[in-house]
Design an enzyme around this catalytic site. Sequence first.
Site, PDB file in Angstrom:
ATOM      1  N   ARG A 145       0.834  -1.211   0.000  1.00 15.48           N
ATOM      2  CA  ARG A 145       0.000   0.000   0.000  1.00 15.48           C
ATOM      3  C   ARG A 145       0.870   1.263   0.000  1.00 15.48           C
ATOM      4  O   ARG A 145       1.047   1.897  -1.022  1.00 15.48           O
ATOM      5  CB  ARG A 145      -0.958  -0.055   1.209  1.00 15.48           C
ATOM      6  CG  ARG A 145      -2.099   0.950   1.168  1.00 15.48           C
ATOM      7  CD  ARG A 145      -1.737   2.351   1.573  1.00 15.48           C
ATOM      8  NE  ARG A 145      -1.123   2.445   2.897  1.00 15.48           N
ATOM      9  CZ  ARG A 145      -0.574   3.557   3.361  1.00 15.48           C
ATOM     10  NH1 ARG A 145      -0.552   4.659   2.637  1.00 15.48           N
ATOM     11  NH2 ARG A 145      -0.001   3.590   4.559  1.00 15.48           N
ATOM     12  N   ASP A 146       1.479   1.584   1.141  1.00 19.01           N
ATOM     13  CA  ASP A 146       2.304   2.812   1.203  1.00 19.01           C
ATOM     14  C   ASP A 146       3.454   2.705   0.197  1.00 19.01           C
ATOM     15  O   ASP A 146       3.797   3.661  -0.501  1.00 19.01           O
ATOM     16  CB  ASP A 146       2.870   2.970   2.626  1.00 19.01           C
ATOM     17  CG  ASP A 146       3.250   4.397   2.969  1.00 19.01           C
ATOM     18  OD1 ASP A 146       3.661   5.129   2.068  1.00 19.01           O
ATOM     19  OD2 ASP A 146       3.161   4.775   4.153  1.00 19.01           O
ATOM     20  N   HIS A 197       5.127   4.420  12.771  1.00 20.75           N
ATOM     21  CA  HIS A 197       5.216   4.407  11.292  1.00 20.75           C
ATOM     22  C   HIS A 197       6.196   5.508  10.895  1.00 20.75           C
ATOM     23  O   HIS A 197       5.852   6.691  10.908  1.00 20.75           O
ATOM     24  CB  HIS A 197       3.802   4.670  10.755  1.00 20.75           C
ATOM     25  CG  HIS A 197       3.641   4.763   9.278  1.00 20.75           C
ATOM     26  ND1 HIS A 197       2.896   3.858   8.547  1.00 20.75           N
ATOM     27  CD2 HIS A 197       4.062   5.688   8.375  1.00 20.75           C
ATOM     28  CE1 HIS A 197       2.875   4.213   7.269  1.00 20.75           C
ATOM     29  NE2 HIS A 197       3.572   5.324   7.136  1.00 20.75           N
ATOM     30  N   HIS A 235       8.746   7.235   8.173  1.00 15.04           N
ATOM     31  CA  HIS A 235       9.334   7.379   6.834  1.00 15.04           C
ATOM     32  C   HIS A 235      10.817   7.712   7.030  1.00 15.04           C
ATOM     33  O   HIS A 235      11.220   8.265   8.048  1.00 15.04           O
ATOM     34  CB  HIS A 235       8.578   8.435   6.026  1.00 15.04           C
ATOM     35  CG  HIS A 235       7.275   7.894   5.503  1.00 15.04           C
ATOM     36  ND1 HIS A 235       7.153   7.361   4.243  1.00 15.04           N
ATOM     37  CD2 HIS A 235       6.066   7.737   6.098  1.00 15.04           C
ATOM     38  CE1 HIS A 235       5.911   6.917   4.073  1.00 15.04           C
ATOM     39  NE2 HIS A 235       5.226   7.132   5.186  1.00 15.04           N
ATOM     40  N   CYS A 274       3.868   9.396   0.547  1.00 15.46           N
ATOM     41  CA  CYS A 274       2.499   9.835   0.282  1.00 15.46           C
ATOM     42  C   CYS A 274       2.533  10.841  -0.860  1.00 15.46           C
ATOM     43  O   CYS A 274       3.293  11.809  -0.814  1.00 15.46           O
ATOM     44  CB  CYS A 274       1.923  10.467   1.545  1.00 15.46           C
ATOM     45  SG  CYS A 274       0.294  11.150   1.266  1.00 15.46           S
TER      46      CYS A 274
END
Length: 298
Positions: free
Chosen positions: A15-16, A205, A207, A238
């Site tokens: 997904r990400d 989470h 990045h 994103c």
Amino acid sequence: MDLPKKVTMIEVGPRDGLQNEKNFVPIDIKIQFIRALKAAGLKEMELTSFVSPKWVPQMRDAGEVVEACLNSSRDIVLAPNRKGVDRVLHTKGKAVAVFVGVSNSFNKKNINKTTSESLEELKPIVSELKEKGCFVRACISTSFYCPYEGKIPPGETLQLCRKFVEMGVDELSVADTIGMANPKESFELFSMLKETLPDVLLTAHFHDTRKMALANILASLQAGIDRFDTSAGGLGGCPFAPGASGNAATEDVVFMLEQMGIDTGVDLDGLVAAVKIVAPHLSRSIDTGYYKLQTTVQ
Ligand code: HMG
Ligand code: MG
């Protein structure tokens, strides 16, 4: 050092990892990638997202991905609004992630609503999902920094997290969307959340834009966090957060944790095999430490 003996890895690569990829990854490759990740031992995974295909074209095959791959109660599907949740409810999906930014400016860019408008829309939706027996995860974006507003006060992140806990979510995935947080900030925010919200699953989470994700994971472990979102191959980002690059790479995190004697339940060879499936279909090369070593050194 006081650290957990075991952690839960939540794989967000399908997904990400893929949502920001310029090349459209064919459905059969997505399916093989997800199956290989599961075979490597990843038991909790974001499979895809039911978002507008106009906003995120890579996710336009979400229904097919779910149809082919969903076989566990922790196969998570993202949905930003009523339409997304209705699409999930037409599948066998029983784990739904909603997502909201602490920062209004980010939320407007990402979901076209203010944070409070999103909350108002999601309140009855979360109740309904819980009544239907679903696992509900709330992804909290811009928990540390926003690409448009800068530093986010930790109290604002806590306030939004608390609202979701009051709605009855099972898990909060608290995100450093643009990879700006440092280990001190990570330790302090997660210590506060852990102490204030003891009855919800708390997941970090990170990045890895500024290569601080591993350090932030170590700091979060020290704050008592034992659940981490990571992305195989370090893919991710994103589309509505300028400058955000990939997530912490699953293989690098698994390697670090296993070296520290912390059980992840993930097989590194299997993980490398999964990354090899998707790598040739991407516009970028995979440069994570563990993957590069395994694929270039004989
Ligand atoms: P909008 O344009 O305001 O939506 O977008 P709308 O309600 O006005 O509807 C416009 C059109 O979209 C309509 O179709 C709707 O049917 C359709 P049309 O009549 O024009 O043909 N539509 C949908 N189609 C499919 N699925 C849906 C859906 N909803 C409406 N769910 C919207 C609002 C929320 C849809 C849009 O902004 C959107 O899709 N945003 C998603 C953005 C996104 O996916 N971002 C990445 C995920 S979040 C993330 O990565 C952060 C995270 O990793 C944590 C972190 O690192 O911070 C989780
Ligand atoms: Mg993310």
